[in-house]
Design a protein around this motif. Structure first.
Motif, PDB file in Angstrom:
ATOM      1  N   ARG A  71       0.826  -1.223   0.000  1.00 58.85           N
ATOM      2  CA  ARG A  71       0.000   0.000   0.000  1.00 58.85           C
ATOM      3  C   ARG A  71       0.853   1.263   0.000  1.00 58.85           C
ATOM      4  NH1 ARG A  71      -5.552  -1.014   1.172  1.00 58.85           N
ATOM      5  NH2 ARG A  71      -5.846  -3.162   1.847  1.00 58.85           N
ATOM      6  N   LEU A  72       1.963   1.198   0.689  1.00 61.96           N
ATOM      7  CA  LEU A  72       2.887   2.332   0.709  1.00 61.96           C
ATOM      8  C   LEU A  72       3.545   2.495  -0.663  1.00 61.96           C
ATOM      9  CD1 LEU A  72       4.187   4.561   2.376  1.00 61.96           C
ATOM     10  CD2 LEU A  72       5.857   2.890   3.175  1.00 61.96           C
ATOM     11  N   ILE A  73       3.900   1.387  -1.284  1.00 59.34           N
ATOM     12  CA  ILE A  73       4.474   1.418  -2.630  1.00 59.34           C
ATOM     13  C   ILE A  73       3.483   2.051  -3.603  1.00 59.34           C
ATOM     14  CG2 ILE A  73       5.156  -0.060  -4.570  1.00 59.34           C
ATOM     15  CD1 ILE A  73       6.362  -1.975  -2.439  1.00 59.34           C
ATOM     16  N   GLU A  74       2.237   1.638  -3.521  1.00 59.10           N
ATOM     17  CA  GLU A  74       1.200   2.171  -4.408  1.00 59.10           C
ATOM     18  C   GLU A  74       1.002   3.675  -4.196  1.00 59.10           C
ATOM     19  OE1 GLU A  74      -3.526   1.657  -4.444  1.00 59.10           O
ATOM     20  OE2 GLU A  74      -2.416  -0.206  -4.744  1.00 59.10           O
ATOM     21  N   ALA A  75       0.965   4.096  -2.938  1.00 61.52           N
ATOM     22  CA  ALA A  75       0.785   5.523  -2.629  1.00 61.52           C
ATOM     23  C   ALA A  75       1.953   6.351  -3.156  1.00 61.52           C
ATOM     24  CB  ALA A  75       0.634   5.719  -1.116  1.00 61.52           C
ATOM     25  N   ALA A  76       3.172   5.843  -2.986  1.00 64.06           N
ATOM     26  CA  ALA A  76       4.350   6.576  -3.455  1.00 64.06           C
ATOM     27  C   ALA A  76       4.381   6.657  -4.977  1.00 64.06           C
ATOM     28  CB  ALA A  76       5.625   5.919  -2.919  1.00 64.06           C
ATOM     29  N   ALA A  77       4.003   5.584  -5.655  1.00 63.30           N
ATOM     30  CA  ALA A  77       3.985   5.592  -7.118  1.00 63.30           C
ATOM     31  C   ALA A  77       2.954   6.589  -7.637  1.00 63.30           C
ATOM     32  CB  ALA A  77       3.701   4.190  -7.654  1.00 63.30           C
ATOM     33  N   GLU A  78       1.788   6.600  -7.029  1.00 63.09           N
ATOM     34  CA  GLU A  78       0.749   7.550  -7.445  1.00 63.09           C
ATOM     35  C   GLU A  78       1.171   8.996  -7.172  1.00 63.09           C
ATOM     36  OE1 GLU A  78      -2.605   7.322  -8.976  1.00 63.09           O
ATOM     37  OE2 GLU A  78      -1.255   5.778  -9.700  1.00 63.09           O
ATOM     38  N   ALA A  79       1.816   9.215  -6.035  1.00 60.13           N
ATOM     39  CA  ALA A  79       2.285  10.565  -5.703  1.00 60.13           C
ATOM     40  C   ALA A  79       3.347  11.022  -6.707  1.00 60.13           C
ATOM     41  CB  ALA A  79       2.841  10.591  -4.283  1.00 60.13           C
ATOM     42  N   LEU A  80       4.235  10.120  -7.080  1.00 60.39           N
ATOM     43  CA  LEU A  80       5.262  10.469  -8.070  1.00 60.39           C
ATOM     44  C   LEU A  80       4.643  10.789  -9.423  1.00 60.39           C
ATOM     45  CD1 LEU A  80       8.381   8.179  -7.593  1.00 60.39           C
ATOM     46  CD2 LEU A  80       8.350  10.650  -7.906  1.00 60.39           C
TER      47      LEU A  80
ATOM     48  N   GLY B 297       4.639  15.491 -12.367  1.00 58.96           N
ATOM     49  CA  GLY B 297       5.056  15.965 -13.688  1.00 58.96           C
ATOM     50  C   GLY B 297       6.207  15.168 -14.259  1.00 58.96           C
ATOM     51  N   ASP B 298       6.959  15.793 -15.136  1.00 61.87           N
ATOM     52  CA  ASP B 298       8.033  15.112 -15.855  1.00 61.87           C
ATOM     53  C   ASP B 298       9.097  14.506 -14.937  1.00 61.87           C
ATOM     54  OD1 ASP B 298       6.802  15.695 -18.226  1.00 61.87           O
ATOM     55  OD2 ASP B 298       8.087  17.412 -18.709  1.00 61.87           O
ATOM     56  N   LYS B 299       9.446  15.217 -13.865  1.00 62.95           N
ATOM     57  CA  LYS B 299      10.457  14.685 -12.940  1.00 62.95           C
ATOM     58  C   LYS B 299       9.947  13.421 -12.247  1.00 62.95           C
ATOM     59  CE  LYS B 299      12.950  18.938 -12.046  1.00 62.95           C
ATOM     60  NZ  LYS B 299      13.404  19.915 -11.057  1.00 62.95           N
ATOM     61  N   GLY B 300       8.701  13.426 -11.870  1.00 57.88           N
ATOM     62  CA  GLY B 300       8.119  12.255 -11.231  1.00 57.88           C
ATOM     63  C   GLY B 300       8.012  11.080 -12.185  1.00 57.88           C
ATOM     64  N   ILE B 301       7.624  11.360 -13.413  1.00 56.39           N
ATOM     65  CA  ILE B 301       7.504  10.296 -14.421  1.00 56.39           C
ATOM     66  C   ILE B 301       8.880   9.714 -14.723  1.00 56.39           C
ATOM     67  CG2 ILE B 301       6.867   9.807 -16.812  1.00 56.39           C
ATOM     68  CD1 ILE B 301       4.750  12.113 -16.425  1.00 56.39           C
ATOM     69  N   LYS B 302       9.873  10.582 -14.845  1.00 52.61           N
ATOM     70  CA  LYS B 302      11.241  10.113 -15.088  1.00 52.61           C
ATOM     71  C   LYS B 302      11.714   9.234 -13.936  1.00 52.61           C
ATOM     72  CE  LYS B 302      15.894  11.617 -16.119  1.00 52.61           C
ATOM     73  NZ  LYS B 302      16.860  12.679 -16.091  1.00 52.61           N
ATOM     74  N   ALA B 303      11.407   9.628 -12.707  1.00 54.26           N
ATOM     75  CA  ALA B 303      11.792   8.833 -11.540  1.00 54.26           C
ATOM     76  C   ALA B 303      11.086   7.478 -11.546  1.00 54.26           C
ATOM     77  CB  ALA B 303      11.470   9.600 -10.257  1.00 54.26           C
ATOM     78  N   LEU B 304       9.813   7.458 -11.919  1.00 56.21           N
ATOM     79  CA  LEU B 304       9.084   6.187 -12.004  1.00 56.21           C
ATOM     80  C   LEU B 304       9.725   5.254 -13.025  1.00 56.21           C
ATOM     81  CD1 LEU B 304       5.351   7.345 -11.867  1.00 56.21           C
ATOM     82  CD2 LEU B 304       6.519   5.888 -10.203  1.00 56.21           C
TER      83      LEU B 304
ATOM     84  N   SER C 220       2.872  -1.467  -9.264  1.00 58.66           N
ATOM     85  CA  SER C 220       2.410  -0.122  -8.901  1.00 58.66           C
ATOM     86  C   SER C 220       2.931   0.939  -9.860  1.00 58.66           C
ATOM     87  CB  SER C 220       2.830   0.217  -7.467  1.00 58.66           C
ATOM     88  OG  SER C 220       2.177  -0.623  -6.552  1.00 58.66           O
ATOM     89  N   ILE C 221       4.190   0.817 -10.246  1.00 59.36           N
ATOM     90  CA  ILE C 221       4.774   1.790 -11.174  1.00 59.36           C
ATOM     91  C   ILE C 221       4.096   1.694 -12.539  1.00 59.36           C
ATOM     92  CG2 ILE C 221       6.867   2.408 -12.450  1.00 59.36           C
ATOM     93  CD1 ILE C 221       8.452   1.594  -9.912  1.00 59.36           C
ATOM     94  N   CYS C 222       3.916   0.480 -13.037  1.00 58.30           N
ATOM     95  CA  CYS C 222       3.269   0.307 -14.344  1.00 58.30           C
ATOM     96  C   CYS C 222       1.839   0.828 -14.328  1.00 58.30           C
ATOM     97  CB  CYS C 222       3.300  -1.161 -14.765  1.00 58.30           C
ATOM     98  SG  CYS C 222       4.939  -1.741 -15.230  1.00 58.30           S
ATOM     99  N   TYR C 223       1.135   0.572 -13.245  1.00 59.63           N
ATOM    100  CA  TYR C 223      -0.236   1.076 -13.130  1.00 59.63           C
ATOM    101  C   TYR C 223      -0.241   2.604 -13.130  1.00 59.63           C
ATOM    102  CZ  TYR C 223      -4.844   2.070 -11.267  1.00 59.63           C
ATOM    103  OH  TYR C 223      -6.110   2.571 -11.082  1.00 59.63           O
ATOM    104  N   SER C 224       0.667   3.204 -12.380  1.00 61.80           N
ATOM    105  CA  SER C 224       0.728   4.666 -12.321  1.00 61.80           C
ATOM    106  C   SER C 224       1.095   5.259 -13.674  1.00 61.80           C
ATOM    107  CB  SER C 224       1.734   5.118 -11.262  1.00 61.80           C
ATOM    108  OG  SER C 224       1.261   4.795  -9.984  1.00 61.80           O
ATOM    109  N   LEU C 225       2.074   4.673 -14.348  1.00 63.14           N
ATOM    110  CA  LEU C 225       2.443   5.171 -15.675  1.00 63.14           C
ATOM    111  C   LEU C 225       1.296   4.997 -16.664  1.00 63.14           C
ATOM    112  CD1 LEU C 225       6.116   3.857 -15.977  1.00 63.14           C
ATOM    113  CD2 LEU C 225       5.372   6.238 -15.709  1.00 63.14           C
ATOM    114  N   GLY C 226       0.565   3.917 -16.546  1.00 66.71           N
ATOM    115  CA  GLY C 226      -0.557   3.667 -17.444  1.00 66.71           C
ATOM    116  C   GLY C 226      -1.704   4.650 -17.277  1.00 66.71           C
ATOM    117  N   ARG C 227      -1.788   5.293 -16.137  1.00 69.06           N
ATOM    118  CA  ARG C 227      -2.853   6.268 -15.901  1.00 69.06           C
ATOM    119  C   ARG C 227      -2.580   7.613 -16.544  1.00 69.06           C
ATOM    120  NH1 ARG C 227      -4.808   6.627 -10.017  1.00 69.06           N
ATOM    121  NH2 ARG C 227      -6.426   7.777 -11.094  1.00 69.06           N
TER     122      ARG C 227
END
Length: 182
Positions: free
Chosen positions: A33-42, A46-53, A69-76
């Motif tokens: 759950r913490l991983i998911e929250a951090a991925a969504e927050a990243l 913006g671009d810096k967060g996406i690059k970090a993901l 979690s990262i793939c789900y966040s990027l897919g959104r």
């Protein structure tokens, strides 16, 4: 719970200087759950967060939970092709266990020729779960190749295949019902 609440509050909207600390939190997190929250927050940074993901996704130490979690966040991310291209790159070079999260991350992308071409290719993959996921996405987006790929996939199924695999066949066939498909 407290750390997750703080991460969600910080990452609720784009804020200067938060991408690096959120990336560190995601890298160090072990709770799903913490991983998911951090991925969504990243994702919201913006671009810096996406690059970090993307960097965390490509890291050798990415766990299954972190990768999902990262793939789900990027897919959104509906705007731009940067995240889409990163997920497609993972699909092209990764093994099948690493491809599934990236494919699932692309589930919402419709009317995208590059994504559809990858889905069509993966619908014939020897890994049946990966192939069924690609087929289901093609069916969801009513791709013209879905019925034919569904017939091919049905012929490859073992006698006692899981219901999820048969669901993919049915969804593919129902995109364009014909007498032959019945």
């Amino acid at each position: 719970s407290y750390i997750r609440t703080v991460i969600r509050a910080i990452g609720y909207k784009q804020r200067p200087g938060t991408a690096a600390p959120l990336a560190t939190a995601l890298r160090n997190a072990t709770n799903p759950r913490l991983i998911e929250a951090a991925a969504e927050a990243l994702r919201k940074q913006g671009d810096k967060g996406i690059k970090a993901l993307i960097e965390l996704l490509e890291a050798d130490d990415a766990t299954w939970s972190r990768r999902n979690s990262i793939c789900y966040s990027l897919g959104r991310l509906a705007d731009g092709d940067f995240a889409r291209d990163a997920l497609l790159a993972i699909l092209q070079r990764a093994n099948s266990s690493e491809q599934l999260p990236a494919l699932r991350g692309l589930a919402s992308r419709s009317d995208d020729a590059a994504v559809d071409a990858m889905r069509v290719s993966l619908a014939s993959h020897k890994n049946l779960i990966l192939a069924s996921t690609a087929l289901q996405q093609l069916a969801t987006h009513k791709h013209a190749a879905a019925p034919g790929l569904a017939l091919d996939f049905a012929q490859r199924l073992p006698a006692k295949a899981d219901a999820d695999l048969h669901t993919a066949v049915m969804q593919g066939l129902l995109t364009k019902p014909t007498t032959d498909n019945y």
